[in-house]
Design an enzyme around this catalytic site. Sequence first.
Site, mmCIF file in Angstrom:
data_model
loop_
_atom_site.group_PDB
_atom_site.id
_atom_site.type_symbol
_atom_site.label_atom_id
_atom_site.label_comp_id
_atom_site.label_asym_id
_atom_site.label_seq_id
_atom_site.Cartn_x
_atom_site.Cartn_y
_atom_site.Cartn_z
ATOM 1 N N TRP A 1 0.821 -1.211 0.000
ATOM 2 C CA TRP A 1 0.000 0.000 0.000
ATOM 3 C C TRP A 1 0.853 1.257 0.000
ATOM 4 O O TRP A 1 0.482 2.262 -0.620
ATOM 5 C CB TRP A 1 -0.976 -0.038 1.175
ATOM 6 C CG TRP A 1 -1.931 -1.172 1.031
ATOM 7 C CD1 TRP A 1 -1.965 -2.330 1.754
ATOM 8 C CD2 TRP A 1 -2.965 -1.304 0.042
ATOM 9 N NE1 TRP A 1 -2.959 -3.166 1.291
ATOM 10 C CE2 TRP A 1 -3.593 -2.561 0.239
ATOM 11 C CE3 TRP A 1 -3.429 -0.479 -0.980
ATOM 12 C CZ2 TRP A 1 -4.641 -3.001 -0.548
ATOM 13 C CZ3 TRP A 1 -4.475 -0.919 -1.777
ATOM 14 C CH2 TRP A 1 -5.075 -2.159 -1.558
ATOM 15 N N ASP B 1 -1.218 6.643 6.537
ATOM 16 C CA ASP B 1 -2.327 5.791 6.145
ATOM 17 C C ASP B 1 -2.536 4.800 7.283
ATOM 18 O O ASP B 1 -1.730 3.905 7.499
ATOM 19 C CB ASP B 1 -1.988 5.072 4.838
ATOM 20 C CG ASP B 1 -3.062 4.081 4.404
ATOM 21 O OD1 ASP B 1 -4.073 3.933 5.116
ATOM 22 O OD2 ASP B 1 -2.867 3.445 3.349
ATOM 23 N N LYS C 1 -12.078 -1.942 7.826
ATOM 24 C CA LYS C 1 -11.334 -2.920 8.619
ATOM 25 C C LYS C 1 -11.667 -2.783 10.106
ATOM 26 O O LYS C 1 -12.014 -3.750 10.761
ATOM 27 C CB LYS C 1 -9.839 -2.777 8.367
ATOM 28 C CG LYS C 1 -9.462 -2.981 6.894
ATOM 29 C CD LYS C 1 -7.993 -2.809 6.652
ATOM 30 C CE LYS C 1 -7.644 -2.798 5.171
ATOM 31 N NZ LYS C 1 -7.929 -4.062 4.484
#
Length: 361
Positions: free
Chosen positions: A102, A172, A196
Amino acid sequence: MARAHNFNAGPAALPVEVLEEAQKELVNFNNTGMSVMELSHRSKDYEAVHNEAISLVKDLLNVPDDYEVLLIQGGASLQFSMIPMNFLTNGKTANYILTGAWSEKALKEAKALGETKIGAASKESNYTYIPDRNSIETSSDDAYVHITSNNTIFGTQYHDFDLNTSAPLFADMSSDILSKPIPVDRFSFIYAGAQKNLGPSGVTLVIVKKELLEQSKENIPTLLKYNTHVEKNSLYHTPPTFAIYMLNKVLHWIKDNGGAAGMQIRNKEKAELLYDVIDNSGGFYKGHAQEESRSYMNVTFNLKKEDLNQKFLMEAKQAGFVGLNGHRSVGGCRASIYNAVSVESCKALKDFMIDFQQKNQ
């Protein structure tokens, strides 16, 4: 039908209590005679849900007054582009710390919009660790330093944020937001997809320092400006109303279960159940992450032979365990144990792992 032991990496498990409450309100929210999905986003009933969700974020994370909290669509992946669009100015360089897939994707988007560099990376080991703070290269022309706080694919996580930089720190936190207390004032910008730890997919949380917003670029599309969303209280256009409603419910659940500190205790207990099996297996299970960088959100491991990986996954599925397949970058197995995954599910997986080893030594 019994609930599955849900270890999906995302969208992930939601608290049963939240799902049941939403079920009760599905066709008649707050005596409106309508589902929350049918309400106008300009109605008082929806705005109360919206504003309470923002207030709960501020409360649960102790967000200082000099920060804005935004609810934006597009997932964390849109943030990969919006961040450099707004904050990567001419003469400055965006500094990315690479700890997995990511962060690589975030860097790729920034490269298309300005100057970038890699301040540190653990790619040479297939991302088994978080780089040491003293190994991170920074400079005075850094527009910001960007990290990914938890790496779902590789099972690594930052356990402190004492990075060696004076530049604005961006993070992030899609896969560990509100899984533990965090020092928000250490960051200038935090973002996280909800799917999540915070709710279903469809809404992305952004926490941004007001001082940073004053430095953002203007010559970009209206919807991609953070100041647009600040000025309209994240209601510039139709928000993902049901996702925000569910976010509100999950935030209440977190608050009722001890807040961020309560989640940290719960998540540490769950992770240690599984890591103890790995560490005491005599090499039958092999963790991917180095011990000091292990994630409390994603436990990644391989068995000693590939055919055992496949047998383990097949038998685990038959036993009611869902989502244990590892990502192709690592292979093997991955148990994602986000906030809503129960201690009981982790105990059941621990018992299954021990039993499987005893039968397949």
